[in-house]
Motif scaffolding. Structure first.
Motif, PDB file in Angstrom:
ATOM      1  N   LEU A 131     -24.777   2.935  11.357  1.00 21.60           N
ATOM      2  CA  LEU A 131     -23.624   3.737  11.752  1.00 21.60           C
ATOM      3  C   LEU A 131     -23.060   4.519  10.571  1.00 21.60           C
ATOM      4  N   LEU A 132     -23.065   3.914   9.385  1.00 19.91           N
ATOM      5  CA  LEU A 132     -22.587   4.629   8.203  1.00 19.91           C
ATOM      6  C   LEU A 132     -23.451   5.856   7.928  1.00 19.91           C
ATOM      7  N   ALA A 133     -24.751   5.710   8.095  1.00 17.64           N
ATOM      8  CA  ALA A 133     -25.649   6.852   7.906  1.00 17.64           C
ATOM      9  C   ALA A 133     -25.381   7.923   8.959  1.00 17.64           C
ATOM     10  N   ILE A 193     -14.014  -2.444   2.812  1.00 17.48           N
ATOM     11  CA  ILE A 193     -14.150  -1.526   3.942  1.00 17.48           C
ATOM     12  C   ILE A 193     -13.721  -0.118   3.537  1.00 17.48           C
ATOM     13  N   LEU A 194     -12.577  -0.015   2.872  1.00 21.73           N
ATOM     14  CA  LEU A 194     -12.097   1.296   2.441  1.00 21.73           C
ATOM     15  C   LEU A 194     -13.088   1.977   1.504  1.00 21.73           C
ATOM     16  N   GLN A 195     -13.655   1.206   0.589  1.00 19.33           N
ATOM     17  CA  GLN A 195     -14.596   1.803  -0.367  1.00 19.33           C
ATOM     18  C   GLN A 195     -15.932   2.167   0.279  1.00 19.33           C
ATOM     19  N   LYS A 196     -16.165   1.681   1.486  1.00 19.45           N
ATOM     20  CA  LYS A 196     -17.331   2.126   2.249  1.00 19.45           C
ATOM     21  C   LYS A 196     -17.039   3.442   2.976  1.00 19.45           C
ATOM     22  N   GLY A 197     -15.798   3.954   2.834  1.00 20.25           N
ATOM     23  CA  GLY A 197     -15.417   5.195   3.479  1.00 20.25           C
ATOM     24  C   GLY A 197     -14.933   5.022   4.898  1.00 20.25           C
ATOM     25  N   VAL A 198     -14.473   3.805   5.227  1.00 19.65           N
ATOM     26  CA  VAL A 198     -14.048   3.461   6.581  1.00 19.65           C
ATOM     27  C   VAL A 198     -12.567   3.106   6.558  1.00 19.65           C
ATOM     28  N   SER A 199     -11.776   3.697   7.445  1.00 23.81           N
ATOM     29  CA  SER A 199     -10.358   3.359   7.511  1.00 23.81           C
ATOM     30  C   SER A 199     -10.181   2.015   8.207  1.00 23.81           C
ATOM     31  N   ILE A 200      -9.058   1.349   7.937  1.00 25.46           N
ATOM     32  CA  ILE A 200      -8.871  -0.022   8.407  1.00 25.46           C
ATOM     33  C   ILE A 200      -7.763  -0.123   9.445  1.00 25.46           C
ATOM     34  N   ASN A 201      -7.992  -1.029  10.376  1.00 28.03           N
ATOM     35  CA  ASN A 201      -7.051  -1.317  11.450  1.00 28.03           C
ATOM     36  C   ASN A 201      -6.809  -2.821  11.430  1.00 28.03           C
ATOM     37  N   THR A 202      -5.590  -3.245  11.132  1.00 21.73           N
ATOM     38  CA  THR A 202      -5.284  -4.674  11.033  1.00 21.73           C
ATOM     39  C   THR A 202      -4.042  -5.005  11.840  1.00 21.73           C
ATOM     40  N   GLU A 240     -24.278  11.851   8.602  1.00 21.56           N
ATOM     41  CA  GLU A 240     -25.099  12.882   9.252  1.00 21.56           C
ATOM     42  C   GLU A 240     -24.281  13.757  10.189  1.00 21.56           C
ATOM     43  N   THR A 241     -23.389  13.140  10.953  1.00 20.01           N
ATOM     44  CA  THR A 241     -22.669  13.868  12.001  1.00 20.01           C
ATOM     45  C   THR A 241     -21.305  14.375  11.566  1.00 20.01           C
ATOM     46  N   GLY A 242     -20.766  13.807  10.488  1.00 23.24           N
ATOM     47  CA  GLY A 242     -19.403  14.146  10.087  1.00 23.24           C
ATOM     48  C   GLY A 242     -18.339  13.423  10.887  1.00 23.24           C
ATOM     49  N   ILE A 243     -18.742  12.412  11.668  1.00 22.26           N
ATOM     50  CA  ILE A 243     -17.782  11.591  12.416  1.00 22.26           C
ATOM     51  C   ILE A 243     -17.476  10.346  11.587  1.00 22.26           C
ATOM     52  N   PRO A 244     -16.268  10.228  11.028  1.00 20.54           N
ATOM     53  CA  PRO A 244     -15.954   9.055  10.213  1.00 20.54           C
ATOM     54  C   PRO A 244     -15.849   7.791  11.067  1.00 20.54           C
ATOM     55  N   LEU A 245     -16.089   6.665  10.447  1.00 18.24           N
ATOM     56  CA  LEU A 245     -15.888   5.384  11.105  1.00 18.24           C
ATOM     57  C   LEU A 245     -14.492   4.858  10.800  1.00 18.24           C
ATOM     58  N   SER A 246     -13.924   4.143  11.737  1.00 19.74           N
ATOM     59  CA  SER A 246     -12.731   3.344  11.482  1.00 19.74           C
ATOM     60  C   SER A 246     -13.008   1.946  12.012  1.00 19.74           C
TER      61      SER A 246
END
Length: 272
Positions: free
Chosen positions: A166-168, A213-222, A172-178
């Protein structure tokens, strides 16, 4: 930095499974700590209480970021936009900052619900739109189906599950993960590595997980109802994990601990 990161300051307060006074109280604490981004969903059954909580905060509308998600039962053409309008009524808002599709549709044809999502965006019901629980192939297909920017694919993301595919796809798509289930519903605390790493930074195991998680480029929801935990979840911007520690945590993804399986959610897609 993508627009979703800008809007949420990379940290969002999740509302599931809270309801009523417990939810409003937790939101109040979160706002006092510094949260300005709040996540709910039609499926959670707490949009009205979230709206009450937002009203209680008394913050200027431009200072908050509100995310909600459309239930798959409302993916039909007759139901979609009315359901979004009902969500806005419950939230006491003219628009949401981020509107997500909560799941891929049963049957796998993502085009109809994406086109309806784009309509909600064009009508101004949402400032940004996105998806959740999409596979890598769905992400690739989505950017070909609609022209509006897809600002997020909200997925299960934590250090006990390898989401490199999913990170790849995000790159590729420009859709960030959260992320949701950011600490694997407490499972991470059974592994001493995170506390061991945290000791070197003066941080808790949970803060190490969230920082990874943040350093993987993914925003966090807690989510938490305890002030100390809400504060700790927010205080993850003042340290940086070394490349060595990132690699040590990366190795933990081979654990393969997935929470949202077909046993829990029968309509879940076939995960990457």
């Amino acid at each position: 930095m993508n627009i979703y990161f800008q809007n949420t300051n990379q940290r969002t307060f999740g509302t599931f499974p809270l309801t009523e006074k417990e939810l409003r109280d937790a939101m109040g604490i979160a706002a006092e700590v510094g949260y300005r981004s709040f996540d709910t969903a039609q499926m959670y059954g707490n949009e009205k209480e979230t709206g009450d909580g937002l009203a209680d905060l008394g913050l200027p509308r431009e200072e908050i970021c509100v995310t909600t998600k459309v239930h798959p039962d409302n993916f039909g053409a007759a139901e979609f936009l009315p359901s979004v309008e009902e969500s806005l009524k419950k939230l006491r808002l003219d628009y949401v900052d981020v509107l997500l599709l909560h799941w891929p549709p049963i049957g796998g044809d993502i085009a109809p619900s994406l086109l309806l999502l784009a309509q909600a965006y064009e009508k101004g019901l949402a400032k940004n739109i996105g998806v959740s629980n999409y596979t890598a192939q769905m992400m690739r297909d989505a950017v070909k189906i609609i022209d509006a920017p897809i600002v997020s694919n909200q997925v299960e993301f934590h250090p006990l599950l390898n989401q490199d595919v999913l990170l790849a796809a995000a790159t590729e798509t420009g859709i960030p993960l959260s992320s949701y289930c950011s600490v694997a519903r407490g499972e991470v605390f059974k592994h001493p590595l995170f506390a061991e790493i945290g000791a070197g930074y003066g941080k808790t195991a949970g803060q190490v997980v969230l920082r990874w998680i943040l350093q993987k480029g993914v925003s966090i929801n807690t989510m938490s109802t305890k002030r100390a935990n809400i504060q700790a979840n927010f205080d993850v911007m003042d340290f940086t994990l070394s490349s060595i520690d990132m690699d040590r945590i990366d190795a933990m993804t081979q654990t393969g601990y997935r929470i949202v399986t077909e046993d829990l959610v029968p309509w879940a897609p076939e995960w990457d």
